[in-house]
Write an enzyme that holds these catalytic residues in place. Structure first.
Site, mmCIF file in Angstrom:
data_model
loop_
_atom_site.group_PDB
_atom_site.id
_atom_site.type_symbol
_atom_site.label_atom_id
_atom_site.label_comp_id
_atom_site.label_asym_id
_atom_site.label_seq_id
_atom_site.Cartn_x
_atom_site.Cartn_y
_atom_site.Cartn_z
ATOM 1 N N HIS A 64 25.303 24.769 32.993
ATOM 2 C CA HIS A 64 25.225 25.609 33.436
ATOM 3 C C HIS A 64 25.591 25.126 35.673
ATOM 4 O O HIS A 64 25.620 25.754 36.404
ATOM 5 C CB HIS A 64 24.609 26.550 34.471
ATOM 6 C CG HIS A 64 23.808 27.100 32.877
ATOM 7 N ND1 HIS A 64 23.063 26.346 32.074
ATOM 8 C CD2 HIS A 64 24.613 28.215 32.307
ATOM 9 C CE1 HIS A 64 23.044 27.337 30.666
ATOM 10 N NE2 HIS A 64 23.595 28.198 30.650
ATOM 11 N N GLU B 282 34.105 31.369 22.799
ATOM 12 C CA GLU B 282 35.145 30.254 23.739
ATOM 13 C C GLU B 282 36.419 29.967 23.571
ATOM 14 O O GLU B 282 37.986 30.307 23.666
ATOM 15 C CB GLU B 282 34.735 29.364 24.688
ATOM 16 C CG GLU B 282 33.609 29.558 24.943
ATOM 17 C CD GLU B 282 32.258 30.096 25.105
ATOM 18 O OE1 GLU B 282 32.217 28.821 23.413
ATOM 19 O OE2 GLU B 282 31.315 30.105 25.167
#
Lengths: 326, 324
Positions: free
Chosen positions: B129, B60
């Site tokens: 999540h 990321e």
């Protein structure tokens, strides 16, 4: 033969001039810092000038350079005006970043200087993105990405090199190994102190050498630049160097001995270049060159001293594109 | 007009803009051949090729850092972070680099890109999540933050974000990725950044919501109406810069406010909204402003419907505020 030697000396003289200009600008910056005219942090490049000057000598103006917070010298080597650099250190409106950034923020768009960056290794993926864009645009440009030995353990280094290798981007990673990440020697922070070997894991070429001779830096970095430009293949180059000052102005550098520092100063690439010129070049020309550097440094300092500070009204328009009320 | 869900609308915006502007590139984990874990980038790889729809490693910080470099060079990257819970390895790049480039280069290097990322609960994803980290980005000067609630706004806001001169965090509420459906124009259009929408007009209580929770606010408003409480529901659409004028106008009319968001209460965006309301409309308030939010705990796996500020939790807060 004599003609070629003369030409080489002219070229060496031009590199020596840049190195001397950087050295003298930073000596004046250190003086201004001690007088409180420059605030915050100031990371000097003194001792390492041959790396930035030799490396940038291989580039065109279109090529990109991105580096860490030890950025003044590299910005000058990439073509930044000394006045704009000094005024930025002073935090003046005429500085390269309008006085808003300071020492770690040497941006110069006309010369494609993509800045100094304060977060260790954070800029390495940025350089990779610039290289991606030049490959995407097929414009033949190369990106030089400088960082210190302290950066090679950090996320950004590995993510950046990994992507550049995967996508075969026209970039040269230059690790300026000055043997200390701040005050801790390399041997205490890395299990493998040959930084260039990290390239092996990513399957890209690597090189490693001392930066004592600015011409050798130019020649060795030049090979990597050609590889980037012609083959779109990244290279990791470890250039071994040494900073004569502390990590920043607030660091007296007590983690190293006087003898070590003295030994390194004997190898000062600036002095090495001057010795060659003393032996093989015109003494009058050398004196004139050095006088012109002094005049340029003096003008840069005066420019910074005389320039106004930025007005607070610039804060909002530079934070977003146009101010908005909340 | 075509009937679409959120996923299709966002995909349509990306396709539209990639056709219009070849500087636009998409990169991220699984965005290429796979088409993204939520299939938002489906078909783009085949249509635009692997140099514009780029599969990346799990990296990321590298994805966002690289996208910033592309943007400095003049490309218009639209990186995807697979879940907004995965954005934290890139937080340094976003906060230290992306948000500050225009400022610290004295305006010389604006860095504009759009980070797309699914946000919030609703898929029983547990704490890795499901989180809603928007206030961590709203707090950082230099970023804009967008969160659409329907397909029309999703496409129009994404097109506006890609054309915006500043970096934009584009949060896509995954709970309504496929549940929210609606007509989406086929032609070029944008929904302006910084402009809220009034989803329901009313005169007793102002409710402020965005993303997936808008529908819970609307459901609570329907239930409140049965008890004689008439709610105005504002869909912020853009969280920053916030459309404070629309909020203040509504609060001056109702004098009562309920803010709804999924993120934990403490230092959530509701805190800033209420501070702004207090600053700008204090004397118009008839009741203490109220927040109905996620808990100050990790996002739970099994207690998702308790954690989320669903209509059954919003309604009592609305009634209490109305009767204060």
């Amino acid at each position: 033969m004599l003609g070629r030697q003369t030409m080489d000396h002219e070229h060496l003289a031009s590199l020596y001039r840049q190195m001397l200009l950087i050295r003298r600008l930073e000596e004046e910056a250190a003086r201004a810092y001690a007088m409180g005219k420059i605030g915050g942090f100031l990371h000097l490049y003194i001792g390492q000038e041959a790396v930035g000057v030799g490396a940038c000598a291989t580039l065109t103006r279109d090529d990109y350079v991105v580096t860490t917070y030890r950025d003044h010298g590299i910005a000058i080597a990439k073509g930044m005006a000394p006045g704009a650099m000094m005024a930025e250190l002073y935090g003046k409106a005429t500085g390269c970043s309008g006085g808003l950034g300071g020492s770690m923020h040497m941006f110069d768009k006309p010369n494609n200087m993509l800045g100094g960056h304060g977060i260790i290794g954070g800029h390495i993926p940025l350089g990779v993105g610039a290289a991606f864009a030049s490959k995407y645009n097929k414009d033949g440009r190369v990106t030089l990405c400088f960082f210190g030995d302290g950066a090679v353990s950090i996320q950004g280094f590995h993510e950046g090199v990994s992507l550049a290798a995967l996508w075969k981007l026209p970039i040269v990673f230059i690790c300026e190994n000055n043997e200390y990440s701040m005050g801790t020697p390399l041997s205490r922070t890395l299990s493998q102190t040959d930084v260039s070997l990290k390239a092996v894991g990513y399957g890209i070429p690597h090189d490693r050498f001392f930066a004592t001779d600015v011409l050798e830096v130019e020649q060795r970095i030049g090979q990597a630049v050609e590889r980037a430009r012609n083959e779109s293949m990244p290279t990791l180059v470890e250039v071994r160097t040494y900073r004569f000052r502390g990590h920043s102005m607030s660091d007296p550098g007590k983690y190293r001995t006087a003898a070590e520092l003295e030994e390194q100063k004997q190898k000062d690439p600036l002095i090495q270049a001057r010795l060659k010129l003393e032996l093989g070049w015109d003494a009058a020309k050398l004196a004139a060159l050095e006088a012109s550097v002094e005049a340029e440094v003096e003008a840069a300092v005066k420019f910074a001293e005389d320039s106004p500070e930025p007005d607070a009204s610039v804060l909002e328009p530079t934070t977003y594109d146009g101010p908005f009320a909340s | 007009m075509t009937q679409m869900n959120m996923v299709q609308a966002i995909n349509s915006a990306l396709r539209h803009e990639m056709k219009r502007d070849d500087r636009v590139v998409v990169l991220g984990e699984d965005v290429g051949k796979v088409g993204g874990v939520f299939r938002v980038t489906q078909g783009l790889f085949d249509e635009f090729g692997d140099d514009r729809v780029i599969d990346t490693p799990l990296s990321e910080g590298g994805i966002i850092g690289c996208a910033i470099g592309m943007a400095l060079y003049g490309l218009v990257p639209v990186p995807e972070i697979q879940f907004s819970d995965f954005i934290f390895p890139a937080y340094d790049q976003i906060v230290s680099e992306l948000a500050k480039f225009r400022y610290r280069s004295g305006g010389e290097y604006p860095s504009k890109l759009v980070i797309r990322t699914p946000v919030g609960g609703g898929i029983r994803g547990g704490h890795y999540h499901s989180q809603s980290p928007e206030s961590l980005f709203i707090h950082v000067a230099g970023l804009k933050v967008v969160c659409p609630s329907n397909p029309h706004d999703a496409k129009g806001l994404l097109l506006a974000s890609i054309r915006d001169p500043d970096p934009v965090l584009f949060f896509e509420p995954k709970r309504i990725y496929r549940a929210a459906k609606g007509d989406v124009p086929d032609e070029d259009y944008t929904v302006p950044i910084g402009k809220a929408a009034i989803s329901r007009e009313g005169k007793h209580v102002t409710m402020i919501a965005w993303g997936a929770m808008l529908y819970e606010a609307l459901a609570a408003a329907d239930q409140a109406a049965e008890q004689g409480v008439d709610c105005e529901v504002i869909d912020l659409r853009t969280l920053w810069p916030v459309d404070i004028d629309t909020i203040i106008e509504s609060v001056k009319k109702t004098g009562r406010v309920v803010v709804v968001h999924e993120a934990p209460k403490t230092c959530g965006f509701g805190a800033e909204l209420i501070a702004l309301i207090n600053e700008k409309a204090f004397l118009h308030l008839e009741a203490p402003p109220v927040r109905v939010t996620g808990f100050d705990t990790p996002f739970p796996y099994t207690l998702e419907n308790e954690y989320l500020p669903l209509a059954h939790r919003i309604l009592p807060a609305v009634l209490e505020t109305a009767r204060y």
